[in-house]
Design an enzyme around this catalytic site. Structure first.
Site, PDB file in Angstrom:
ATOM      1  N   LYS A 130      -4.010   4.353   3.079  1.00  0.00           N
ATOM      2  CA  LYS A 130      -3.248   4.867   1.938  1.00  0.00           C
ATOM      3  C   LYS A 130      -3.799   6.193   1.425  1.00  0.00           C
ATOM      4  CE  LYS A 130      -1.650   0.324   0.380  1.00  0.00           C
ATOM      5  NZ  LYS A 130      -1.706  -0.708  -0.676  1.00  0.00           N
ATOM      6  N   LYS A 181       5.200  -0.818  10.678  1.00  0.00           N
ATOM      7  CA  LYS A 181       5.607  -1.863   9.761  1.00  0.00           C
ATOM      8  C   LYS A 181       6.814  -1.419   8.945  1.00  0.00           C
ATOM      9  CE  LYS A 181       3.734  -4.740   6.016  1.00  0.00           C
ATOM     10  NZ  LYS A 181       2.574  -4.972   5.128  1.00  0.00           N
ATOM     11  N   LYS A 197       9.010   0.029   2.300  1.00  0.00           N
ATOM     12  CA  LYS A 197       9.913   0.503   1.245  1.00  0.00           C
ATOM     13  C   LYS A 197       9.917   2.023   1.148  1.00  0.00           C
ATOM     14  CE  LYS A 197       7.469  -2.506  -1.205  1.00  0.00           C
ATOM     15  NZ  LYS A 197       6.872  -3.329  -2.267  1.00  0.00           N
TER      16      LYS A 197
END
Length: 338
Positions: free
Chosen positions: A117, A200, A203
């Site tokens: 991240k 993956k 969103k």
């Protein structure tokens, strides 16, 4: 130390950022609903985790309600499970600080999700993003949860939770926190991108065609599955034949999870079938399973007061479990209260 017998209890949560998608449903919510009745179940909308990166306040409140609506629309019964949002139970943040003082920096440095991240901007991200795994441990251990349903990508956080519990128990010579077990069963614990089976489903993906949103209408769901990326080969005779075919494997796993069956059973039914047969069948199945959830989510989002009532009730019930555990933790650590 004498060994403590802990009440079997499940805890898990979903972060309210972006919007619910199929990975949240198959990898989490559907499994949460299925565990109701097996043991005590405590489910959370982890809004404190969401603010580790900037969130628009109005959008965060709406997203919190949307996740709660997703839980309820998928069949979670708030009379059988506890459903609440994290920030309404302040004990999460309080135990999180104590665990910040138990966890070691080296443990945090090994967290692969932070590296993913933060990327090249690790020096500029919030301290919360770096330290949030210890808050996640607090979320779990605040309820003495013995089981946590997680996807493979979250398993490392449960391992950290186990390390924190073990170190706390050792340091204070108390068998106080359970050594929580991750639960990762199911054919689709990690749902992949419909346009790239090596990534993956997210969103935050660039294209809406990459994912199935839990608010998508029937015609949109069908279109996305029919246009999902595949390869030129038909489905194989065995599951082993899916090796090296990530898009094919992903669609078979999704079909299995939606139909409450196994990839082996799907392959047995569709062995040798081309995508012109399989993808329409998958689209029809997905519409049948997901459209009612989308409709119920829309109804609930039109009645935010009802969602807020459920969350308030769940928060009160969560505090009944959490506060005594926090107070006992304070006693163990030696924190004085008048």
């Amino acid at each position: 130390m004498t060994e403590t017998a802990f009440t079997p209890r499940v805890f898990s949560g979903i972060k309210p950022s972006g919007g619910l998608q199929l990975g949240n449903y198959l990898g989490a919510i559907k499994r949460f609903v299925g565990m109701q009745g097996e043991m005590e179940t405590v489910y959370c909308v982890v809004d404190l985790h969401a603010i580790t990166v900037w969130q628009d306040p109005a959008e965060l409140a709406s997203a919190t309600r949307e996740v709660a609506a997703g839980y309820l629309a998928a069949g979670l019964d708030p009379t059988k499970s506890i459903l609440f949002n994290q920030s309404q139970v302040s004990a999460h943040a309080e135990l999180g600080w104590i665990f910040n003082c138990v966890a070691r920096v080296g443990w945090m440095n090994r967290m692969t999700q932070f590296k993913d991240k933060a990327g090249a901007n690790a020096e500029k991200v919030s301290l919360g993003l770096y330290a949030y795994p210890s808050l996640m441990a607090a979320d779990i251990l605040l309820y003495h949860a013995t089981h946590v349903p997680v996807g493979e990508d979250q398993k490392q956080h449960v391992e950290l939770t186990r390390d924190i519990a073990a170190k706390f128990n050792h340091d204070y010579k108390q068998d106080f926190f359970p050594i929580t077990e991750p639960v990762t069963e199911g054919p689709a614990t990690r749902i992949m991108n419909l346009r790239d089976g090596t990534k993956k489903m997210s969103k935050s993906g660039e294209s809406d065609m990459e994912r199935i949103n839990m608010t998508d209408k029937a015609e949109v769901i069908a279109k996305k599955f029919k246009k999902a990326k595949t390869d030129p080969e038909p489905l194989p005779e065995t599951v082993e034949g899916l090796a090296g075919r990530p898009e094919a494997r992903n669609l078979v796993d999704i079909y299995a999870a939606l139909n409450d069956t196994t990839p082996e059973a799907v392959i047995a039914e569709y062995a040798g079938a081309g995508w012109g047969r399989f993808k329409p069948a998958l689209a029809d199945l997905a519409v049948a399973k997901l459209s009612p959830i989308a409709d119920e989510m829309a109804r609930l989002m039109d009645d935010p007061a009802e969602i807020d009532r459920v969350l308030a009730d769940g928060s009160a019930r969560a505090r009944e479990i959490a506060n005594p555990i926090l107070q006992k933790t304070y006693d163990i650590v030696g924190l004085l209260r008048s």
